[in-house]
Each structure stands twice: as C-alpha cells, then as structure tokens.
Design an enzyme around this catalytic site. Structure first.
Site, mmCIF file in Angstrom:
data_model
loop_
_atom_site.group_PDB
_atom_site.id
_atom_site.type_symbol
_atom_site.label_atom_id
_atom_site.label_comp_id
_atom_site.label_asym_id
_atom_site.label_seq_id
_atom_site.Cartn_x
_atom_site.Cartn_y
_atom_site.Cartn_z
ATOM 1 N N HIS A 1 21.465 3.022 -41.986
ATOM 2 C CA HIS A 1 20.725 1.918 -41.372
ATOM 3 C C HIS A 1 19.284 1.968 -41.878
ATOM 4 O O HIS A 1 18.808 3.014 -42.319
ATOM 5 C CB HIS A 1 20.747 2.023 -39.846
ATOM 6 C CG HIS A 1 22.080 1.707 -39.234
ATOM 7 N ND1 HIS A 1 22.278 1.583 -37.877
ATOM 8 C CD2 HIS A 1 23.291 1.497 -39.816
ATOM 9 C CE1 HIS A 1 23.558 1.296 -37.639
ATOM 10 N NE2 HIS A 1 24.188 1.250 -38.804
ATOM 11 N N GLU B 1 16.443 2.067 -40.403
ATOM 12 C CA GLU B 1 15.607 3.074 -39.751
ATOM 13 C C GLU B 1 15.884 4.460 -40.331
ATOM 14 O O GLU B 1 14.981 5.236 -40.623
ATOM 15 C CB GLU B 1 15.889 3.119 -38.244
ATOM 16 C CG GLU B 1 15.635 1.815 -37.493
ATOM 17 C CD GLU B 1 16.891 0.956 -37.367
ATOM 18 O OE1 GLU B 1 17.612 0.796 -38.360
ATOM 19 O OE2 GLU B 1 17.119 0.437 -36.256
ATOM 20 N N CYS C 1 20.225 5.046 -34.160
ATOM 21 C CA CYS C 1 18.835 5.048 -34.624
ATOM 22 C C CYS C 1 17.868 5.382 -33.493
ATOM 23 O O CYS C 1 16.856 6.042 -33.709
ATOM 24 C CB CYS C 1 18.501 3.724 -35.288
ATOM 25 S SG CYS C 1 19.448 3.483 -36.823
ATOM 26 N N CYS D 1 19.865 0.400 -32.859
ATOM 27 C CA CYS D 1 21.155 0.752 -32.255
ATOM 28 C C CYS D 1 21.056 2.145 -31.630
ATOM 29 O O CYS D 1 20.031 2.815 -31.726
ATOM 30 C CB CYS D 1 22.252 0.724 -33.314
ATOM 31 S SG CYS D 1 22.214 2.131 -34.451
HETATM 32 ZN ZN LIG Z 1 20.891 1.761 -36.341
#
Ligand SMILES: [Zn+2]
Length: 159
Positions: A60, A62, A93, A90
């Site tokens: 992701h 992040e 993260c 999410c």
């Molecule tokens: Zn994430």
C-alpha cells in the site's frame, strides 16, 4: 493539558505531491493512492499503491512510503513525522503507522469500506495503543476522491 501546536502550513503542498504519486500508480494500472512522509519539513519517503506490480499485498502507498523513509533515516521509528496519504488508511496501514511512531496522519478522501480512522471505527483512539497518533481527514478530499473514481470509471469502460 499542554496545548499542541500543529503546523498545517505544508498540508496542501504535500498532499499535492501524494496526488502526483497516485497518478503514477494509475498509469501502471494500480488503484491510485499516494503517500508522502515528512519529517522536519523534508520529504523523507514517498510511494504509491503497487501491490500488483510488486506481487505484494502489503505494498500500500503508506507501507511503501514508510519503508523508504525508515531506510533513509536509518531508523525503525519516525518520531515527529507526518504522513500524507490521499485515502483514509486501512487496518494494516493504521497498525504500521503506530509501530512507526508517526506523530500525525493527514489524509484526503474517505475509504467507507476499509478505512479505520473514521469510517469503520476509530483505530487511533483505542486504549491499548501505546502511541497516540494525531489525525486529520479531508485535505484536498475532492481531488483525492476524483482520481480514484476516474480510475474505476476508466477500468469499467475497458470492461
Ligand atoms: Zn493500507
């Protein structure tokens, strides 16, 4: 209680950079989410969502930005830093943000299904966490949401 002074002066500028990164991801066929990690006013890590390109479900935006920043800083903790991300984080993260000791998270668009900062519960307010993260959503929310909806519209049009 000590008043905490938050410097918001760079918020839009750094979110624009995160948006540009998201667009790079879109060009590669990845869901466009971008992230920038800033410490002492300097960008020390950046990245975009790239799980398909990397065959890595953890890639992701992040995660990519935080890994790059920690490597650049030669430190597994990033105190005093601010993470800018175009989409509400999410659960994976959000956990990473706490482990990284990031001070503040600024995000753009809401993620109603998987976002855990405000959409699905409020991760950062949970009592068991040993680090408090300041958070703020809605910075350039319209642009951050638009790049996503345009990406999904184009993908549907292709079939
Ligand atoms: Zn994430």
């Amino acid at each position: 209680m000590r008043a905490q002074v938050i410097d918001r002066s760079g918020d839009q500028q750094f979110m624009r950079l995160a948006l540009a990164l998201a667009a790079e991801g879109a060009a590669m066929g990845e869901v466009p989410v971008g992230a920038v990690l800033v410490q002492h006013g300097q960008v020390i890590g950046q990245g975009f969502n790239r799980p398909i390109s990397d065959s890595d479900p953890s890639a992701h935006a992040e995660m990519v930005a935080i890994r790059a920043a920690a490597r650049a800083a030669s430190n597994y903790r990033l105190p005093g830093s601010t993470l800018y991300v175009t989409l509400e984080p999410c659960s994976m993260c959000a956990g990473l943000i706490v482990h990284s000791r990031i001070a503040r998270v600024v995000y753009g668009a809401l993620e109603p299904k998987a976002g855990v900062v405000q959409s699905q519960g409020q991760f950062f307010t949970q009592g068991f966490l040993n680090h408090r993260v300041l958070y703020e959503g809605g910075v350039l929310a319209q642009e951050c949401g638009q790049i996503l909806s345009e990406f999904f519209m184009a993908r549907r049009a292709r079939g």
